[in-house]
Design an enzyme around this catalytic site. Structure first.
Site, PDB file in Angstrom:
ATOM      1  N   GLU A   1      -1.309  -4.274  -9.010  1.00  0.00           N
ATOM      2  CA  GLU A   1      -1.531  -5.330  -9.991  1.00  0.00           C
ATOM      3  C   GLU A   1      -1.729  -6.706  -9.359  1.00  0.00           C
ATOM      4  O   GLU A   1      -2.068  -7.652 -10.067  1.00  0.00           O
ATOM      5  CB  GLU A   1      -0.374  -5.378 -10.986  1.00  0.00           C
ATOM      6  CG  GLU A   1      -0.364  -4.201 -11.945  1.00  0.00           C
ATOM      7  CD  GLU A   1       0.680  -4.331 -13.032  1.00  0.00           C
ATOM      8  OE1 GLU A   1       1.557  -5.224 -12.913  1.00  0.00           O
ATOM      9  OE2 GLU A   1       0.629  -3.549 -14.000  1.00  0.00           O
TER      10      GLU A   1
ATOM     11  N   HIS B   1       0.828  -1.205   0.000  1.00  0.00           N
ATOM     12  CA  HIS B   1       0.000   0.000   0.000  1.00  0.00           C
ATOM     13  C   HIS B   1       0.866   1.261   0.000  1.00  0.00           C
ATOM     14  O   HIS B   1       0.573   2.232  -0.703  1.00  0.00           O
ATOM     15  CB  HIS B   1      -0.897   0.038   1.247  1.00  0.00           C
ATOM     16  CG  HIS B   1      -1.918  -1.031   1.319  1.00  0.00           C
ATOM     17  ND1 HIS B   1      -1.889  -2.029   2.281  1.00  0.00           N
ATOM     18  CD2 HIS B   1      -3.026  -1.285   0.572  1.00  0.00           C
ATOM     19  CE1 HIS B   1      -2.924  -2.817   2.136  1.00  0.00           C
ATOM     20  NE2 HIS B   1      -3.627  -2.399   1.093  1.00  0.00           N
TER      21      HIS B   1
END
Length: 283
Positions: free
Chosen positions: A151, A37
């Site tokens: 992704e 993150h």
């Protein structure tokens, strides 16, 4: 660091930034932040004047009530990690379920041109309607110039791009590469829930993906799939849910390789009761 829990508050704050011609990036998360993150946030900080990090465990994208209940909620620690990146250029938006959904937390119905029926969609009924609902609402509230997604959830990334295209939402979607632990395991908030023996076994997933990529150079998609299934059939701790080789754009399973197509391998594995996903580009 500004922390908002009401949509009207964050919307007014964003309007103030835009009045000063500032660019705004959005990083939607469900909290329990990790280095994966933080890399998204770093990228967003590099591209924008201000970054909004939303922290919200969205009930409508969980098809398993137990998974929703056990999902880690660590807001104080999340804020501390974000302050380490910037105390002034990051806004945190941590709404309640009521703020996002009112008294009725249900999903909108979406048509993602079939992307939602592949892979995760086959195993998690209604999941992508929940994802589309909450991401669209964040886009409507924050109105970011750019939004950032990892992704690791590649199918989700493609679906959000499709939603933006079909609903004419004025936001640029930025996909960011998978962040991995030193042993190759894709970073995930769920990793913290792995029992030690399962955490030790979990890097086998990425090792298998890398070898599958190598095999894909000389073997058919069916042969590679059969090889992966055999690898997991004898594993004591990891249970394969699916392994699929798909076209990158359509996410349709590959029937026959073609030179002008991009392909990606997707995998979902259970380590005890923890579900782990990963993927790898094949060409």
């Amino acid at each position: 660091m500004e922390i908002y829990s009401k949509r009207q508050q964050i919307a007014e704050a964003i309007e103030g930034l835009k009045a000063k011609k500032q660019s705004v990036g959005l990083v939607p998360t469900m909290g329990a932040l990790h280095e994966g993150h933080l890399q998204l946030v770093k990228k967003a900080l590099n591209d924008n004047d201000t970054v909004v990090v939303s922290i919200f465990v969205n009930p409508t994208q969980f098809n398993n009530p137990t998974d929703l209940e056990k999902y880690p909620r660590t807001l104080d620690n999340d804020v501390m990690l974000l302050k380490g990146l910037s105390d002034t250029r990051i806004f945190v938006y941590a709404p309640t379920v009521e703020d996002m959904y009112g008294d009725n937390p249900v999903s909108e119905q979406f048509d993602f041109d079939g992307l939602e029926h592949e892979m995760e969609g086959k195993f998690r009924q209604g999941h992508f309607d929940g994802v589309g609902t909450i991401v669209k609402r964040f886009f409507e509230i924050v109105k970011p110039h750019n939004a950032y997604f990892g992704e690791k959830d590649f199918q989700q990334l493609q679906i959000i791009k499709k939603m933006v295209e079909k609903h004419n939402i004025p936001v640029n979607i930025v996909g960011c590469k998978i962040q991995r632990e030193s042993d190759g395991l894709a970073m995930s908030s769920r990793n913290t829930r792995l029992k030690p023996e399962f955490r030790k076994a979990a890097p086998f997933i990425y090792e298998t993906l890398k070898t599958a990529k190598m095999h894909f150079g000389t073997k058919s998609a069916n042969e590679v799939t059969e090889w992966v299934e055999n690898q997991f059939s004898g594993h004591d701790l990891l249970e394969l849910e699916y392994f699929i080789v798909s076209e990158t754009e359509t996410l349709k399973p590959v029937k026959r390789k073609m030179d002008n197509k991009d392909y990606r391998a997707f995998i979902a594995v259970y380590a005890d009761d923890i579900r782990l996903i990963d993927n790898i580009a094949l060409n």
